[in-house]
Write an enzyme that holds these catalytic residues in place. Structure first.
Site, PDB file in Angstrom:
ATOM      1  N   HIS A  14       0.872  -1.195   0.000  1.00 19.59           N
ATOM      2  CA  HIS A  14       0.000   0.000   0.000  1.00 19.59           C
ATOM      3  C   HIS A  14       0.900   1.232   0.000  1.00 19.59           C
ATOM      4  O   HIS A  14       1.496   1.576   1.027  1.00 19.59           O
ATOM      5  CB  HIS A  14      -0.902   0.001   1.238  1.00 19.59           C
ATOM      6  CG  HIS A  14      -1.866   1.145   1.275  1.00 19.59           C
ATOM      7  ND1 HIS A  14      -3.207   0.972   1.503  1.00 19.59           N
ATOM      8  CD2 HIS A  14      -1.698   2.489   1.120  1.00 19.59           C
ATOM      9  CE1 HIS A  14      -3.819   2.140   1.482  1.00 19.59           C
ATOM     10  NE2 HIS A  14      -2.907   3.085   1.252  1.00 19.59           N
ATOM     11  N   HIS A  16       1.542   5.382  -1.639  1.00 15.74           N
ATOM     12  CA  HIS A  16       1.165   6.569  -2.428  1.00 15.74           C
ATOM     13  C   HIS A  16       2.423   7.161  -3.043  1.00 15.74           C
ATOM     14  O   HIS A  16       3.339   7.564  -2.312  1.00 15.74           O
ATOM     15  CB  HIS A  16       0.509   7.621  -1.521  1.00 15.74           C
ATOM     16  CG  HIS A  16      -0.776   7.148  -0.921  1.00 15.74           C
ATOM     17  ND1 HIS A  16      -1.999   7.344  -1.509  1.00 15.74           N
ATOM     18  CD2 HIS A  16      -1.020   6.435   0.211  1.00 15.74           C
ATOM     19  CE1 HIS A  16      -2.950   6.805  -0.772  1.00 15.74           C
ATOM     20  NE2 HIS A  16      -2.382   6.234   0.281  1.00 15.74           N
ATOM     21  N   LEU A  17       2.453   7.216  -4.362  1.00 19.21           N
ATOM     22  CA  LEU A  17       3.623   7.787  -5.047  1.00 19.21           C
ATOM     23  C   LEU A  17       3.338   9.152  -5.655  1.00 19.21           C
ATOM     24  O   LEU A  17       4.268   9.830  -6.082  1.00 19.21           O
ATOM     25  CB  LEU A  17       4.104   6.848  -6.164  1.00 19.21           C
ATOM     26  CG  LEU A  17       4.845   5.593  -5.723  1.00 19.21           C
ATOM     27  CD1 LEU A  17       5.204   4.741  -6.934  1.00 19.21           C
ATOM     28  CD2 LEU A  17       6.118   5.938  -4.937  1.00 19.21           C
ATOM     29  N   ARG A  18       2.037   9.524  -5.765  1.00 13.84           N
ATOM     30  CA  ARG A  18       1.665  10.812  -6.385  1.00 13.84           C
ATOM     31  C   ARG A  18       2.114  10.853  -7.848  1.00 13.84           C
ATOM     32  O   ARG A  18       2.283   9.830  -8.478  1.00 13.84           O
ATOM     33  CB  ARG A  18       2.228  12.016  -5.606  1.00 13.84           C
ATOM     34  CG  ARG A  18       2.115  11.922  -4.094  1.00 13.84           C
ATOM     35  CD  ARG A  18       0.717  11.841  -3.588  1.00 13.84           C
ATOM     36  NE  ARG A  18       0.670  11.981  -2.133  1.00 13.84           N
ATOM     37  CZ  ARG A  18      -0.318  11.547  -1.383  1.00 13.84           C
ATOM     38  NH1 ARG A  18      -1.355  10.909  -1.908  1.00 13.84           N
ATOM     39  NH2 ARG A  18      -0.292  11.730  -0.082  1.00 13.84           N
ATOM     40  N   ASN A  42      -5.277   7.387  -5.877  1.00 13.45           N
ATOM     41  CA  ASN A  42      -6.008   8.624  -5.532  1.00 13.45           C
ATOM     42  C   ASN A  42      -5.280   9.875  -6.004  1.00 13.45           C
ATOM     43  O   ASN A  42      -4.981  10.785  -5.237  1.00 13.45           O
ATOM     44  CB  ASN A  42      -6.312   8.685  -4.024  1.00 13.45           C
ATOM     45  CG  ASN A  42      -5.067   8.708  -3.151  1.00 13.45           C
ATOM     46  OD1 ASN A  42      -4.010   8.211  -3.546  1.00 13.45           O
ATOM     47  ND2 ASN A  42      -5.187   9.266  -1.970  1.00 13.45           N
ATOM     48  N   LYS A 100      -9.375  -0.299  -5.656  1.00 10.55           N
ATOM     49  CA  LYS A 100      -9.414   0.361  -4.346  1.00 10.55           C
ATOM     50  C   LYS A 100     -10.768   0.997  -4.101  1.00 10.55           C
ATOM     51  O   LYS A 100     -11.260   1.764  -4.925  1.00 10.55           O
ATOM     52  CB  LYS A 100      -8.308   1.434  -4.299  1.00 10.55           C
ATOM     53  CG  LYS A 100      -8.236   2.219  -2.990  1.00 10.55           C
ATOM     54  CD  LYS A 100      -7.714   1.383  -1.843  1.00 10.55           C
ATOM     55  CE  LYS A 100      -7.843   2.087  -0.497  1.00 10.55           C
ATOM     56  NZ  LYS A 100      -6.767   3.011  -0.208  1.00 10.55           N
ATOM     57  N   HIS A 137     -10.505   1.106   1.963  1.00 10.23           N
ATOM     58  CA  HIS A 137     -10.234   2.128   2.990  1.00 10.23           C
ATOM     59  C   HIS A 137     -11.401   1.994   3.961  1.00 10.23           C
ATOM     60  O   HIS A 137     -12.500   2.462   3.675  1.00 10.23           O
ATOM     61  CB  HIS A 137     -10.151   3.529   2.386  1.00 10.23           C
ATOM     62  CG  HIS A 137      -9.831   4.562   3.429  1.00 10.23           C
ATOM     63  ND1 HIS A 137      -8.615   5.191   3.501  1.00 10.23           N
ATOM     64  CD2 HIS A 137     -10.552   5.010   4.481  1.00 10.23           C
ATOM     65  CE1 HIS A 137      -8.609   6.007   4.546  1.00 10.23           C
ATOM     66  NE2 HIS A 137      -9.777   5.920   5.155  1.00 10.23           N
ATOM     67  N   HIS A 175      -4.577  -0.702   5.931  1.00 10.59           N
ATOM     68  CA  HIS A 175      -4.128   0.068   7.102  1.00 10.59           C
ATOM     69  C   HIS A 175      -5.066  -0.049   8.304  1.00 10.59           C
ATOM     70  O   HIS A 175      -5.641   0.942   8.749  1.00 10.59           O
ATOM     71  CB  HIS A 175      -3.867   1.534   6.751  1.00 10.59           C
ATOM     72  CG  HIS A 175      -4.901   2.195   5.866  1.00 10.59           C
ATOM     73  ND1 HIS A 175      -6.238   2.158   6.125  1.00 10.59           N
ATOM     74  CD2 HIS A 175      -4.756   2.904   4.721  1.00 10.59           C
ATOM     75  CE1 HIS A 175      -6.883   2.822   5.182  1.00 10.59           C
ATOM     76  NE2 HIS A 175      -6.002   3.283   4.311  1.00 10.59           N
ATOM     77  N   LEU A 220      -4.782   9.125   8.077  1.00 14.33           N
ATOM     78  CA  LEU A 220      -6.088   8.469   8.105  1.00 14.33           C
ATOM     79  C   LEU A 220      -5.942   7.022   7.683  1.00 14.33           C
ATOM     80  O   LEU A 220      -5.236   6.759   6.703  1.00 14.33           O
ATOM     81  CB  LEU A 220      -7.076   9.189   7.177  1.00 14.33           C
ATOM     82  CG  LEU A 220      -7.534  10.555   7.686  1.00 14.33           C
ATOM     83  CD1 LEU A 220      -8.321  11.287   6.615  1.00 14.33           C
ATOM     84  CD2 LEU A 220      -8.387  10.394   8.955  1.00 14.33           C
ATOM     85  N   ASP A 248       1.455   2.592   3.544  1.00 10.88           N
ATOM     86  CA  ASP A 248       0.609   3.788   3.381  1.00 10.88           C
ATOM     87  C   ASP A 248       1.480   5.040   3.443  1.00 10.88           C
ATOM     88  O   ASP A 248       1.017   6.102   3.877  1.00 10.88           O
ATOM     89  CB  ASP A 248      -0.511   3.845   4.432  1.00 10.88           C
ATOM     90  CG  ASP A 248      -1.621   4.803   4.031  1.00 10.88           C
ATOM     91  OD1 ASP A 248      -1.688   5.200   2.849  1.00 10.88           O
ATOM     92  OD2 ASP A 248      -2.428   5.173   4.908  1.00 10.88           O
ATOM     93  N   HIS A 252       3.135  14.470   1.630  1.00  7.96           N
ATOM     94  CA  HIS A 252       2.570  15.802   1.371  1.00  7.96           C
ATOM     95  C   HIS A 252       3.696  16.778   1.680  1.00  7.96           C
ATOM     96  O   HIS A 252       4.451  16.546   2.638  1.00  7.96           O
ATOM     97  CB  HIS A 252       1.393  16.108   2.305  1.00  7.96           C
ATOM     98  CG  HIS A 252       0.197  15.234   2.091  1.00  7.96           C
ATOM     99  ND1 HIS A 252      -0.744  15.473   1.117  1.00  7.96           N
ATOM    100  CD2 HIS A 252      -0.215  14.116   2.739  1.00  7.96           C
ATOM    101  CE1 HIS A 252      -1.694  14.547   1.168  1.00  7.96           C
ATOM    102  NE2 HIS A 252      -1.390  13.699   2.135  1.00  7.96           N
ATOM    103  N   ALA A 264      -3.621  14.607   5.584  1.00  5.62           N
ATOM    104  CA  ALA A 264      -3.397  13.338   6.286  1.00  5.62           C
ATOM    105  C   ALA A 264      -2.314  12.542   5.574  1.00  5.62           C
ATOM    106  O   ALA A 264      -2.355  12.394   4.353  1.00  5.62           O
ATOM    107  CB  ALA A 264      -4.690  12.532   6.303  1.00  5.62           C
TER     108      ALA A 264
HETATM  109  O1  DOR Z   1      -3.147   9.345   5.777  1.00  2.00           O
HETATM  110  C1  DOR Z   1      -3.549   9.074   4.656  1.00  2.00           C
HETATM  111  N1  DOR Z   1      -3.038   9.676   3.557  1.00  2.00           N
HETATM  112  N2  DOR Z   1      -4.528   8.198   4.535  1.00  2.00           N
HETATM  113  C2  DOR Z   1      -5.117   7.946   3.359  1.00  2.00           C
HETATM  114  O2  DOR Z   1      -6.011   7.154   3.322  1.00  2.00           O
HETATM  115  C3  DOR Z   1      -4.726   8.695   2.153  1.00  2.00           C
HETATM  116  C4  DOR Z   1      -3.371   9.202   2.255  1.00  2.00           C
HETATM  117  C5  DOR Z   1      -3.063  10.241   1.200  1.00  2.00           C
HETATM  118  O3  DOR Z   1      -3.298   9.979   0.020  1.00  2.00           O
HETATM  119  O4  DOR Z   1      -2.570  11.311   1.545  1.00  2.00           O
HETATM  120 ZN    ZN Z   2      -3.355   5.085   1.678  1.00  2.00          ZN
END
Ligand code: DOR
Ligand code: ZN
Length: 347
Positions: A14, A16-18, A42, A100, A137, A175, A220, A248, A252, A264
């Site tokens: 799990h 996030h690479l953006r 996302n 997802k 989620h 998560h 989150l 996860d 940011h 988050a």
């Molecule tokens: O903390 C989090 N950040 N929880 C998520 O479910 C999404 C993630 C994000 O994409 O920033």
């Molecule tokens: Zn996530």
């Protein structure tokens, strides 16, 4: 005392690479240690179709450091208009490894998520038929439900009814943050599994709120009480096949974390493996680390384990991790466990 441990190379189930400058900046942090990762969809706009997933995969591969063999395992973002045939084709081609589910409004860029489950039944039925996992989620988003109860209420009112409606559906509870989540995953048989993050093994809600608000610990699902952190530690270090690592790691830029309405996400890609070695050693379970990071995930996803190996070494001196990763999008703070860690990845 154990001073080193060698594992099969780990995967991150799990991540996030953006995109764009952020992708370029954070990808090397994951590619350095992990062989593969399940890539969250996302983005803005989200990765909804097979064609969008293929294009995103190409952008990730183009951003990889020279010589890296890191493999992104793509996911699709489930919406109420997702086409079951498109999902089936993307899975059959090997491109997409999961879909997802974000309940609408649950987290970053989740407003396009699912409100009415009746509308996604044809997709979920197709996924059950072809064995494609649904990554959830697991939080309800109704305003009456306290944010600390969102996961337990999701299990009772959404997940359990859904799994009864489609018993063949393979589900990953992403998560998990509660003892209820850990218990439900353990009782679910071989069609149910749960990922656990590094940071939820280390922090509880006091870390976010005591002595001043700590935005870099806000994610989150939000970290819960200490009893829940201990339940997650017990689950992760048990070696049971239903639990595996999904960091996860969610970057940011600092300007958006240290903000009146902070985003988050904890960024753990840089130091996850040393932190996990610390956690597992503390719990007398270093012999279970490989199951959690390198064996249980591939077994659930029906993929081969990695052939490469990783060695972690414990030193007298504390390991120095960077405080921040400097990306072209801005600085991103690396998760700080709040105590010295003596483990380091060396080969
Ligand atoms: O903390 C989090 N950040 N929880 C998520 O479910 C999404 C993630 C994000 O994409 O920033
Ligand atoms: Zn996530």
């Amino acid at each position: 005392m154990t001073h080193h441990i060698t594992l099969r190379r780990p995967d991150d189930w799990h991540l996030h690479l953006r995109d764009g400058a952020m992708l370029q900046g954070v990808l090397p942090e994951s590619a350095r240690h992990f062989a593969r990762a399940i890539i969250m969809p996302n983005l803005v706009p989200p990765v909804v179709t097979g064609a969008q997933a293929a294009a995103y995969r190409d952008r990730i591969l183009a951003a990889l450091p020279a010589g890296s063999d890191f493999q992104p395992l793509m996911t699709l973002y489930l919406t109420e208009s997702t086409d079951p045939a498109d999902v089936a084709a993307a899975a059959a081609s090997g491109l997409v490894k999961a879909v997802k589910l974000y309940p609408a409004g649950a987290t970053t860029n989740s407003h396009g998520g699912v409100r009415n489950f009746d509308k996604v039944m044809p997709v979920l039925e197709k996924m059950a038929e072809i064995g494609l996992p649904l990554c959830t989620h697991g939080e309800v988003t109704t305003p009456e439900v306290d944010i600390f109860d969102r996961e337990a209420v999701f299990i009772d009112t959404v997940l359990d009814p859904l799994r009864r409606r489609i018993p063949e559906l393979r589900v990953v509870m992403e998560h998990i943050t509660t003892s209820q989540g850990a218990a439900y995953a353990a009782e679910g048989g071989d069609r149910l599994a749960a990922t656990i993050t590094t940071h939820h093994l280390i922090i509880n809600r006091n870390h976010i709120l005591v002595g001043g608000i700590k935005p870099h610990y806000y994610c989150l699902p939000v970290a819960k009480r200490e009893e829940h952190r201990l339940a997650l530690r017990k689950a992760a270090t048990s070696g049971k096949g239903c639990y595996f690592l999904g960091t996860d790691s969610a970057p940011h830029v600092d300007a958006l974390k240290e903000h009146a309405c902070g985003c988050a996400g904890c960024f753990t890609a840089t130091n996850t493996m040393p932190l996990l070695a610390h956690v597992f050693e503390e719990d007398g379970a270093l012999d279970k680390l490989e199951a959690f990071t390198s064996l249980n995930g591939p077994a659930f996803y029906r993929l081969p384990v990695n052939e490469g190996r990783m060695t972690l070494v414990k030193h007298e001196a504390a390991t120095r991790f960077p405080d921040k990763i400097m990306t072209e999008a801005g600085p991103v703070t690396v998760f700080d466990p709040g105590y010295p860690v003596h483990w380091a990845v060396e080969g």
